[in-house]
Design an enzyme around this catalytic site. Structure first.
Site, PDB file in Angstrom:
ATOM      1  N   GLY A   1      -1.898  48.970  77.389  1.00 13.14           N
ATOM      2  CA  GLY A   1      -2.478  50.047  78.201  1.00 13.14           C
ATOM      3  C   GLY A   1      -3.877  49.693  78.687  1.00 13.14           C
ATOM      4  O   GLY A   1      -4.800  50.512  78.620  1.00 13.14           O
ATOM      5  N   ALA A   2      -4.027  48.461  79.192  1.00 13.20           N
ATOM      6  CA  ALA A   2      -5.350  48.004  79.638  1.00 13.20           C
ATOM      7  C   ALA A   2      -5.617  48.373  81.096  1.00 13.20           C
ATOM      8  O   ALA A   2      -6.627  47.968  81.657  1.00 13.20           O
ATOM      9  CB  ALA A   2      -5.447  46.492  79.454  1.00 13.20           C
TER      10      ALA A   2
ATOM     11  N   GLY B   1      -8.720  53.819  81.466  1.00 15.95           N
ATOM     12  CA  GLY B   1      -9.441  54.455  80.364  1.00 15.95           C
ATOM     13  C   GLY B   1      -9.980  53.506  79.302  1.00 15.95           C
ATOM     14  O   GLY B   1     -10.571  52.467  79.585  1.00 15.95           O
TER      15      GLY B   1
ATOM     16  N   GLY C   1      -8.586  51.447  77.221  1.00 10.91           N
ATOM     17  CA  GLY C   1      -8.049  50.083  77.213  1.00 10.91           C
ATOM     18  C   GLY C   1      -8.693  49.214  78.286  1.00 10.91           C
ATOM     19  O   GLY C   1      -8.988  48.034  78.055  1.00 10.91           O
TER      20      GLY C   1
ATOM     21  N   TYR D   1       3.258  64.397  71.010  1.00 16.74           N
ATOM     22  CA  TYR D   1       2.160  63.417  71.169  1.00 16.74           C
ATOM     23  C   TYR D   1       1.362  63.313  69.868  1.00 16.74           C
ATOM     24  O   TYR D   1       1.101  62.215  69.368  1.00 16.74           O
ATOM     25  CB  TYR D   1       1.236  63.839  72.315  1.00 16.74           C
ATOM     26  CG  TYR D   1      -0.080  63.085  72.342  1.00 16.74           C
ATOM     27  CD1 TYR D   1      -0.155  61.800  72.879  1.00 16.74           C
ATOM     28  CD2 TYR D   1      -1.246  63.643  71.801  1.00 16.74           C
ATOM     29  CE1 TYR D   1      -1.358  61.090  72.884  1.00 16.74           C
ATOM     30  CE2 TYR D   1      -2.452  62.950  71.802  1.00 16.74           C
ATOM     31  CZ  TYR D   1      -2.493  61.667  72.345  1.00 16.74           C
ATOM     32  OH  TYR D   1      -3.694  60.969  72.335  1.00 16.74           O
TER      33      TYR D   1
END
Ligand code: NAP
Length: 331
Positions: free
Chosen positions: A13-14, A17, A19, A201
């Site tokens: 998830g880079a 945000g 990441g 979540y």
């Protein structure tokens, strides 16, 4: 220095945000970052917007919601011959407004499939490479230890105020009945109860924190690898909140900046997470590092106690066994 000689970290998830800004900070520390992302074009675009040094990152396809994609990513990564000094499990999907569960290609509820099962399989498949890299690094640097760092959160820790908020319900895995029964339609929650998207979540993040501790318990003494989770502060304006109501996306950052004082910028959050990946001050294993929810200049990290839900040995063992079954791993 050739690519192979650099210190390598995979960041899931880079493309956004925490990441993305951790990627920037890791590159500034001289690391080579493998940006493991589901949207390659978006990742190229944001990398270029931040003017990341192209010799210090690679972009590789990883959709954590698909177990097949996780397996393909690991094969691709192995074929490159890169070492692996650290794995940063950062990606997450949060879709609190879903009334009915979205499903992964394998049929699992999608937020648990992405945030927990995808990372679980990824971590398990990459362990041999973390160990191998550590062994070869130790020939020149006997103190080197590989790290596996995972993003945790206050909302999954009932020791903290944020973990007690009943909207829609606090994290709670119950007796894992949903996983025990295969986690396929019509089952959508780990506890086997009625689907609540926001709770799914939180449950998935609780799984992240339990599994990090369980990996520490299983592997730290025998391998020396450092396992930790981290909460860098409330990064209230990331795309994580993209599926919340528009009013929430305005009010929440304001509230965190002005009332709770929990807000941190994406840049600072990325730098904090990077510290946990690289600094010697964060070389204890089995720890949940937090910068807390009252930000003041110079705020230091501390080891945050986790709730019984996250630390119970029997829960860790059973979650490990059931997760293995669902992702098709032997013990
Ligand atoms: P974000 O900006 O939405 O970033 C999430 C990342 O995960 C994005 O790169 C997203 O990719 C990726 N992702 C989502 N689903 C994926 C999938 N199926 N496969 C691969 N990648 C996927 O959110 P963030 O706030 O930076 O969150 C990062 C981490 O911090 C999460 O683990 C979150 O739980 C944790 N955290 C955040 C906060 C906060 O206040 N924001 C607080 C505590 C913990 P796309 O760009 O393609 O969407």
């Amino acid at each position: 220095m050739s690519i192979i000689q650099q210190q390598h970290v995979i960041v899931t998830g880079a493309s956004s945000g925490v990441g993305l800004y951790a990627t920037e900070a890791l590159i500034q520390q001289g690391w080579h970052v493998v940006m493991a992302c589901r949207d390659l074009q978006k990742t190229m675009r944001v990398a270029s917007q931040l003017q990341l040094n192209p010799t210090q990152f690679s972009i590789m396809k990883l959709d954590l919601g698909s177990l097949q994609s996780v397996r393909e990513f690991v094969k691709d990564f192995e074929s490159k011959g890169f070492p692996l000094h650290a794995l940063l499990n950062n990606a997450a999907s949060y879709q609190p407004r879903l009334k009915t569960p979205a499903r992964s290609p394998e049929g699992f509820e999608l937020s648990v499939a992405t945030n927990h099962l995808g990372h679980f399989l990824l971590s398990r498949l990459l362990m041999p490479l973390l160990i191998q890299t550590q062994t070869s690094e130790q020939e020149s640097n006997p103190n080197f230890q590989s790290r596996l760092v995972t993003l945790g959160t206050v909302t999954a820790n009932s020791e903290e105020f944020g973990g007690k908020v009943p909207i829609p319900a606090p994290a709670d895995l119950g007796d894992l009945a949903g996983l025990e029964h295969g986690f396929l339609d019509p089952i959508a929650m780990i506890d086997g109860k009625t689907f609540k998207a926001g709770k799914a979540y939180k449950d998935s993040k609780l799984c992240n924190m339990i599994i990090s501790r369980e990996m520490h318990r299983r592997y730290h003494d025998s391998t020396g690898i450092i396992f930790s989770t981290v909460y860098p502060g409330c990064v209230a304006d990331t795309a994580l909140f993209r599926d919340t109501p528009k009013a929430f996306q305005t009010i929440f950052p304001w509230f965190q900046k002005n009332i709770t004082k929990g807000y941190v910028t994406q840049t600072l959050a990325g730098q904090r997470v990077t510290q946990v990946v690289v600094d010697k001050d964060f070389s204890s294993s089995g720890v949940h590092w937090s910068w807390g929810n009252r930000q003041v200049p110079g705020r230091q990290a501390f080891a945050q106690p986790l709730s019984a839900k996250a630390t119970q040995l029997t829960m860790g063992i059973r979650l490990w066994e059931l997760s293995n079954k669902l992702v098709g791993m032997a013990d």
